[in-house]
Design a protein around this motif. Structure first.
Motif, PDB file in Angstrom:
ATOM      1  N   VAL A 123     -69.002 -17.586 -20.403  1.00  0.00           N
ATOM      2  CA  VAL A 123     -68.430 -17.664 -21.859  1.00  0.00           C
ATOM      3  C   VAL A 123     -67.129 -18.090 -21.994  1.00  0.00           C
ATOM      4  O   VAL A 123     -66.403 -16.636 -22.548  1.00  0.00           O
ATOM      5  CB  VAL A 123     -68.939 -17.287 -23.170  1.00  0.00           C
ATOM      6  CG1 VAL A 123     -68.568 -18.011 -24.289  1.00  0.00           C
ATOM      7  CG2 VAL A 123     -71.305 -17.483 -22.461  1.00  0.00           C
ATOM      8  N   GLU A 124     -66.666 -19.272 -22.637  1.00  0.00           N
ATOM      9  CA  GLU A 124     -64.356 -19.012 -22.950  1.00  0.00           C
ATOM     10  C   GLU A 124     -64.522 -19.411 -24.199  1.00  0.00           C
ATOM     11  O   GLU A 124     -65.279 -20.836 -24.742  1.00  0.00           O
ATOM     12  CB  GLU A 124     -64.311 -20.243 -21.655  1.00  0.00           C
ATOM     13  CG  GLU A 124     -64.425 -19.789 -19.745  1.00  0.00           C
ATOM     14  CD  GLU A 124     -63.837 -20.398 -19.237  1.00  0.00           C
ATOM     15  OE1 GLU A 124     -63.504 -22.014 -19.815  1.00  0.00           O
ATOM     16  OE2 GLU A 124     -63.551 -20.268 -17.892  1.00  0.00           O
ATOM     17  N   TYR A 125     -64.282 -18.579 -25.024  1.00  0.00           N
ATOM     18  CA  TYR A 125     -63.879 -19.182 -26.276  1.00  0.00           C
ATOM     19  C   TYR A 125     -62.089 -18.626 -26.586  1.00  0.00           C
ATOM     20  O   TYR A 125     -61.409 -18.981 -25.736  1.00  0.00           O
ATOM     21  CB  TYR A 125     -64.436 -17.759 -26.987  1.00  0.00           C
ATOM     22  CG  TYR A 125     -64.525 -16.909 -26.569  1.00  0.00           C
ATOM     23  CD1 TYR A 125     -63.264 -16.211 -27.974  1.00  0.00           C
ATOM     24  CD2 TYR A 125     -65.020 -15.721 -25.847  1.00  0.00           C
ATOM     25  CE1 TYR A 125     -63.530 -14.180 -27.089  1.00  0.00           C
ATOM     26  CE2 TYR A 125     -64.707 -14.501 -25.622  1.00  0.00           C
ATOM     27  CZ  TYR A 125     -63.508 -14.233 -26.384  1.00  0.00           C
ATOM     28  OH  TYR A 125     -63.167 -12.307 -26.153  1.00  0.00           O
ATOM     29  N   THR A 126     -62.727 -19.505 -27.954  1.00  0.00           N
ATOM     30  CA  THR A 126     -60.850 -19.833 -28.272  1.00  0.00           C
ATOM     31  C   THR A 126     -61.354 -19.684 -29.827  1.00  0.00           C
ATOM     32  O   THR A 126     -62.504 -19.892 -30.365  1.00  0.00           O
ATOM     33  CB  THR A 126     -60.022 -20.653 -28.343  1.00  0.00           C
ATOM     34  OG1 THR A 126     -61.119 -21.973 -28.533  1.00  0.00           O
ATOM     35  CG2 THR A 126     -59.607 -21.277 -26.783  1.00  0.00           C
ATOM     36  N   ALA A 127     -60.344 -19.540 -30.893  1.00  0.00           N
ATOM     37  CA  ALA A 127     -60.332 -18.832 -32.234  1.00  0.00           C
ATOM     38  C   ALA A 127     -59.096 -19.278 -33.013  1.00  0.00           C
ATOM     39  O   ALA A 127     -57.805 -18.345 -32.274  1.00  0.00           O
ATOM     40  CB  ALA A 127     -60.713 -17.991 -32.697  1.00  0.00           C
ATOM     41  N   ASP A 128     -59.008 -19.518 -33.804  1.00  0.00           N
ATOM     42  CA  ASP A 128     -57.354 -19.870 -34.733  1.00  0.00           C
ATOM     43  C   ASP A 128     -57.829 -20.439 -36.495  1.00  0.00           C
ATOM     44  O   ASP A 128     -59.237 -20.289 -36.675  1.00  0.00           O
ATOM     45  CB  ASP A 128     -56.637 -20.952 -34.055  1.00  0.00           C
ATOM     46  CG  ASP A 128     -56.918 -22.684 -34.263  1.00  0.00           C
ATOM     47  OD1 ASP A 128     -57.686 -22.862 -34.695  1.00  0.00           O
ATOM     48  OD2 ASP A 128     -57.162 -22.716 -32.925  1.00  0.00           O
ATOM     49  N   GLU A 129     -56.830 -20.554 -36.920  1.00  0.00           N
ATOM     50  CA  GLU A 129     -57.674 -20.353 -38.205  1.00  0.00           C
ATOM     51  C   GLU A 129     -57.665 -22.287 -38.430  1.00  0.00           C
ATOM     52  O   GLU A 129     -58.016 -22.464 -39.367  1.00  0.00           O
ATOM     53  CB  GLU A 129     -55.591 -20.238 -39.342  1.00  0.00           C
ATOM     54  CG  GLU A 129     -54.507 -21.033 -39.012  1.00  0.00           C
ATOM     55  CD  GLU A 129     -53.618 -20.697 -39.691  1.00  0.00           C
ATOM     56  OE1 GLU A 129     -53.052 -20.759 -40.918  1.00  0.00           O
ATOM     57  OE2 GLU A 129     -52.493 -19.359 -39.500  1.00  0.00           O
ATOM     58  N   HIS A 130     -57.327 -23.184 -37.735  1.00  0.00           N
ATOM     59  CA  HIS A 130     -57.446 -24.402 -38.170  1.00  0.00           C
ATOM     60  C   HIS A 130     -59.044 -25.179 -37.687  1.00  0.00           C
ATOM     61  O   HIS A 130     -59.776 -25.425 -37.992  1.00  0.00           O
ATOM     62  CB  HIS A 130     -56.230 -25.597 -37.395  1.00  0.00           C
ATOM     63  CG  HIS A 130     -55.345 -24.878 -38.247  1.00  0.00           C
ATOM     64  ND1 HIS A 130     -54.541 -25.213 -39.145  1.00  0.00           N
ATOM     65  CD2 HIS A 130     -53.885 -24.307 -37.534  1.00  0.00           C
ATOM     66  CE1 HIS A 130     -53.268 -25.027 -39.596  1.00  0.00           C
ATOM     67  NE2 HIS A 130     -52.676 -23.995 -38.193  1.00  0.00           N
ATOM     68  N   ASN A 131     -59.505 -24.436 -36.408  1.00  0.00           N
ATOM     69  CA  ASN A 131     -59.887 -25.063 -35.260  1.00  0.00           C
ATOM     70  C   ASN A 131     -61.704 -23.751 -35.547  1.00  0.00           C
ATOM     71  O   ASN A 131     -62.629 -24.435 -35.590  1.00  0.00           O
ATOM     72  CB  ASN A 131     -60.368 -25.034 -34.056  1.00  0.00           C
ATOM     73  CG  ASN A 131     -59.362 -26.112 -33.916  1.00  0.00           C
ATOM     74  OD1 ASN A 131     -59.298 -27.236 -34.675  1.00  0.00           O
ATOM     75  ND2 ASN A 131     -58.490 -26.061 -33.406  1.00  0.00           N
ATOM     76  N   GLY A 132     -61.357 -22.632 -36.385  1.00  0.00           N
ATOM     77  CA  GLY A 132     -62.534 -21.587 -36.145  1.00  0.00           C
ATOM     78  C   GLY A 132     -62.709 -21.024 -35.000  1.00  0.00           C
ATOM     79  O   GLY A 132     -61.555 -20.825 -33.898  1.00  0.00           O
TER      80      GLY A 132
END
Length: 135
Positions: free
Chosen positions: A78-87
């Protein structure tokens, strides 16, 4: 009588509040962006528990990956990213494990149950005649 004690305690509490100064210190923290990086991994041959994770955060952006071995023998990545614009966004893929992973196998011995022969015992029944009573 109890009312007098309540009044006395209220007066003592008010007097002690006026005598003891209350100091409140306000602490200001700098608004620095959060920065961290961590990773861990587990490889236990006895139980077959194999997993790992890596994550980095720079400000509001989080990037990470974790892997584990599913019960059916496939590795889940599982590769994940999180930021304030895309969640939070995650991409999951499964891949077969190239090497055989030993899984702890516990085999319980099968209990053999033997039926003991039932003993046939004749119990003599005594016939007793009771006298008849009339009321």
């Amino acid at each position: 009588m109890a009312f007098k004690y309540c009044i006395l305690f209220a007066v003592v509490a008010a007097a002690s509040a006026a005598v003891l100064p209350v100091a409140v210190k306000h602490i200001e923290y700098a608004d620095a962006p959060a920065e961290y990086q961590f990773e861990y991994s587990v490889h236990d041959d006895h139980t077959g528990d194999i997993k790992s994770q890596h994550e980095e955060r720079h400000g509001d952006n989080v990037v990470g990956q974790y892997t584990l071995i599913d019960a059916d023998g496939y590795r889940r990545v599982v590769e994940y990213t999180a930021d304030e614009h895309n969640g939070f966004n995650a991409v999951v893929r499964r891949e077969p494990v190239k090497t055989a992973i030993p899984v702890a196998k516990v085999v319980a011995p099968i209990a053999k149950v033997y039926a003991a022969p039932i003993a046939k015992v004749a119990v003599p029944v005594a016939k007793v005649a009771y006298p008849a009573y009339h009321y």
